[in-house]
Design an enzyme around this catalytic site. Structure first.
Site, mmCIF file in Angstrom:
data_model
loop_
_atom_site.group_PDB
_atom_site.id
_atom_site.type_symbol
_atom_site.label_atom_id
_atom_site.label_comp_id
_atom_site.label_asym_id
_atom_site.label_seq_id
_atom_site.Cartn_x
_atom_site.Cartn_y
_atom_site.Cartn_z
ATOM 1 N N GLY A 1 1.130 -1.209 0.041
ATOM 2 C CA GLY A 1 -0.131 0.092 0.069
ATOM 3 C C GLY A 1 0.882 1.273 -0.078
ATOM 4 O O GLY A 1 1.900 1.297 0.113
ATOM 5 N N ASP A 2 0.174 2.408 -0.255
ATOM 6 C CA ASP A 2 0.857 3.894 -0.215
ATOM 7 C C ASP A 2 1.989 3.891 -1.206
ATOM 8 O O ASP A 2 2.737 4.540 -1.008
ATOM 9 C CB ASP A 2 1.388 4.097 1.108
ATOM 10 C CG ASP A 2 0.217 3.992 2.280
ATOM 11 O OD1 ASP A 2 -0.667 4.413 1.991
ATOM 12 O OD2 ASP A 2 0.686 3.654 3.468
ATOM 13 N N GLY B 1 1.667 5.525 -4.023
ATOM 14 C CA GLY B 1 1.595 6.582 -4.970
ATOM 15 C C GLY B 1 0.493 6.155 -5.872
ATOM 16 O O GLY B 1 0.500 6.796 -7.107
ATOM 17 N N LYS B 2 -0.383 5.340 -5.597
ATOM 18 C CA LYS B 2 -1.454 5.105 -6.499
ATOM 19 C C LYS B 2 -2.331 6.279 -6.895
ATOM 20 O O LYS B 2 -2.670 6.632 -7.907
ATOM 21 C CB LYS B 2 -2.404 3.848 -5.900
ATOM 22 C CG LYS B 2 -1.654 2.521 -5.942
ATOM 23 C CD LYS B 2 -2.577 1.533 -5.178
ATOM 24 C CE LYS B 2 -3.095 2.020 -3.776
ATOM 25 N NZ LYS B 2 -2.118 2.234 -2.751
ATOM 26 N N GLY C 1 -5.898 5.821 1.718
ATOM 27 C CA GLY C 1 -5.537 7.236 1.787
ATOM 28 C C GLY C 1 -4.703 7.527 0.729
ATOM 29 O O GLY C 1 -3.634 7.081 0.532
ATOM 30 N N HIS C 2 -5.288 8.049 -0.461
ATOM 31 C CA HIS C 2 -4.610 8.283 -1.495
ATOM 32 C C HIS C 2 -4.635 9.879 -1.848
ATOM 33 O O HIS C 2 -5.387 10.726 -2.078
ATOM 34 C CB HIS C 2 -5.704 7.811 -2.642
ATOM 35 C CG HIS C 2 -5.646 6.190 -2.725
ATOM 36 N ND1 HIS C 2 -6.450 5.510 -3.645
ATOM 37 C CD2 HIS C 2 -5.316 5.188 -2.004
ATOM 38 C CE1 HIS C 2 -6.523 4.227 -3.509
ATOM 39 N NE2 HIS C 2 -5.803 4.201 -2.373
ATOM 40 N N GLN D 1 -5.039 -0.151 -1.196
ATOM 41 C CA GLN D 1 -4.009 -1.151 -0.465
ATOM 42 C C GLN D 1 -2.780 -1.649 -1.460
ATOM 43 O O GLN D 1 -2.798 -1.023 -2.429
ATOM 44 C CB GLN D 1 -4.730 -2.277 0.228
ATOM 45 C CG GLN D 1 -5.651 -2.083 1.511
ATOM 46 C CD GLN D 1 -7.023 -1.187 0.977
ATOM 47 O OE1 GLN D 1 -7.707 -1.704 0.363
ATOM 48 N NE2 GLN D 1 -7.287 -0.244 1.609
#
Ligand code: GDP
Ligand code: IMO
Ligand code: MG
Length: 424
Positions: free
Chosen positions: A12-13, A15-16, A40-41, A223
């Protein structure tokens, strides 16, 4: 690109949000297909810096539609706060959001149950985001959940919501004070759910219409593949499938309609919450990467655990997703680190069966074997030209590309929309 899926290849995280925002320019709609407010994007564009939790990241662009698929879980209270936040930013999403009527709702009782379970587990806790995700999926698969479409018949909906509340109070033995707080939250939950029901639609039909009129969609994962309940580091995972194949299930589209799968990965590794992390750096170098990369959770603010790039796991996640190309992010964060390590293989614990690649708790016992590459001194933040990158930075990217076996087409060099290098 009629239908493109974007997923995270790590924990996850990756940078999607940034990549979805970037690629959304040329599509009609962006559809979130997994998870809920645990995500959290972060997007930095058009003067905004915003972290979206449930809303599809494409909604930052004023002409895009947003869709939430049926495999997501929806927290109506948090969603309404998020929509208000967007309004405050001057971005109206009210007329652009469609939600699957089949989406399961995160009842406030779920957060109480999760909190109690995590406290009970103590040191063995998963380290969840505390957003009631697990208990909502448990309820779904026990065939006892409530879906958004249920709110279309308010009398029945209110009865079921009250029954869930009572069950939770009894099961956890909540004090009168806590029971009172839960009931207050449930009132807001009921109101917001009923308010949202007008947005409920058959998202499969919405997408089919877009594609039939030669439009295109972007399916936004949440995720990362190593948090997937089947393929990730079980039991330290989330509760919804976050690999590319899950997009078809959630959005009601056949696999043959997908023409690209974009895997997003950081130039190093991070993980928030507990569970195995073979390449974790627990010393000062890990702290340095955390500070340089501002590695603090976009949902909970927790410091992220940081470590070297793990090519064994990246190769595995590229395969299980069938990614057609990769975007590598946060390359700028590695500037100034004299030597960079990449995990090439594991020295396996002799007790572990070599024929089986395990991603469960024993993954943490594997000792990573590294290759060391020279770093670069130059600040590359915001760089947009491949040829302008220092040679060692280019070599690092090419090295990773070779190990993962998937072309790296985009290299992100900063959080802003424009901080991106395209390679043909
Ligand atoms: P997501 O959950 O995959 O969308 O990623 P998050 O938003 O949780 O975390 C990624 C963080 O890295 C955010 O703070 C982004 O603004 C930031 N970010 C994304 N790409 C880059 C990049 O190339 N360089 C730097 N320095 N920050 C980036
Ligand atoms: P995005 O979409 C990073 C992690 C939690 C915990 C585990 C289970 O921003 O990449 P949950 O609340 O889902 O039951 O927690 O999964 N987790 C994430 N870690 N990014 C996320 O989302 C995450 N969503 C869940 O920290 O380890
Ligand atoms: Mg995130």
């Amino acid at each position: 690109m009629p239908a493109t899926i974007i997923i995270g290849l790590q924990w996850g995280d990756e940078g999607k949000g940034k990549m979805v925002d970037h690629l959304a320019e040329t599509v009609d709609a962006v559809a979130r297909f997994s998870g809920g407010a645990n995500a959290g994007h972060t997007i930095e564009a058009d003067g905004h810096r915003i972290a979206l939790h449930q809303l599809p990241s494409g909604l930052i662009r004023p002409d895009k539609l947003g869709i939430i698929g049926s495999s997501c879980v929806l927290d109506p209270i948090a969603l309404s706060e998020e929509m208000e936040l967007m309004e405050k930013e001057g971005i109206s999403v009210a007329d652009r959001l469609t939600i699957s009527g089949k989406v399961h709702l995160v009842h406030p009782a779920g957060r109480y149950i999760e909190n109690s379970e995590e406290t009970r587990l103590g040191k063995s806790a998963v380290g969840t985001t505390g957003r009631g995700i697990g208990p909502t999926y448990v309820r779904k698969f026990m065939r006892k959940g409530i879906r958004l479409e249920d709110a279309a018949v308010p009398e029945v909906f209110l009865e079921r919501s009250a029954a869930i509340t009572d069950e939770c109070i009894e099961q956890l033995g909540l004090s009168a004070e806590l029971a009172g707080s839960l009931r207050e939250e449930v009132e807001i939950f009921n109101r917001e759910s009923i308010r949202l029901v007008d947005r409920a639609m058959d998202v499969s039909m919405v997408i089919a219409r877009i594609l039939a009129s030669e439009g295109s969609i972007l399916a936004e994962g949440a995720q990362g593949s190593l948090l997937d309940p089947d393929h990730g580091t079980y039991p330290f995972v989330t509760c919804s499938s976050c690999v590319a194949a899950a997009a078809c299930v959630s959005l009601g589209i056949g696999p043959v309609l997908i023409d690209e799968v974009v895997g997003v990965m950081k130039a190093y590794s991070t993980r928030v919450g507990n569970g195995p992390f073979p390449t974790e750096l627990t010393g000062s170098l890990g702290d340095r990467i955390r500070e340089q990369g501002n590695e603090y959770g976009a949902t909970t603010g927790r410091p992220r655990r940081c470590g070297w790039f793990d090519a064994v796991l990246a190769n595995y996640t590229a395969r299980i997703n069938g990614s057609t190309w990769t975007a590598i992010t946060l390359l700028d964060v590695l500037s100034g680190i004299p030597e960079l390590k990449v995990c090439m293989k594991y020295e396996l614990d002799p007790e572990i069966d070599l024929s089986l690649f395990e991603t469960g708790v024993r993954l943490g016992k594997h000792i990573p074997i590294y290759e060391t590459l020279p770093g670069w001194e130059e600040d590359i933040k915001g760089e947009r030209e491949w040829d302008a990158l220092p040679e060692n930075a280019r070599n690092y990217v090419l090295f990773i590309e070779k190990l993962t076996g998937v072309p790296i087409r985009a290299i992100s060099t900063g959080p802003a929309r424009e901080d991106l290098i395209w390679r043909t």
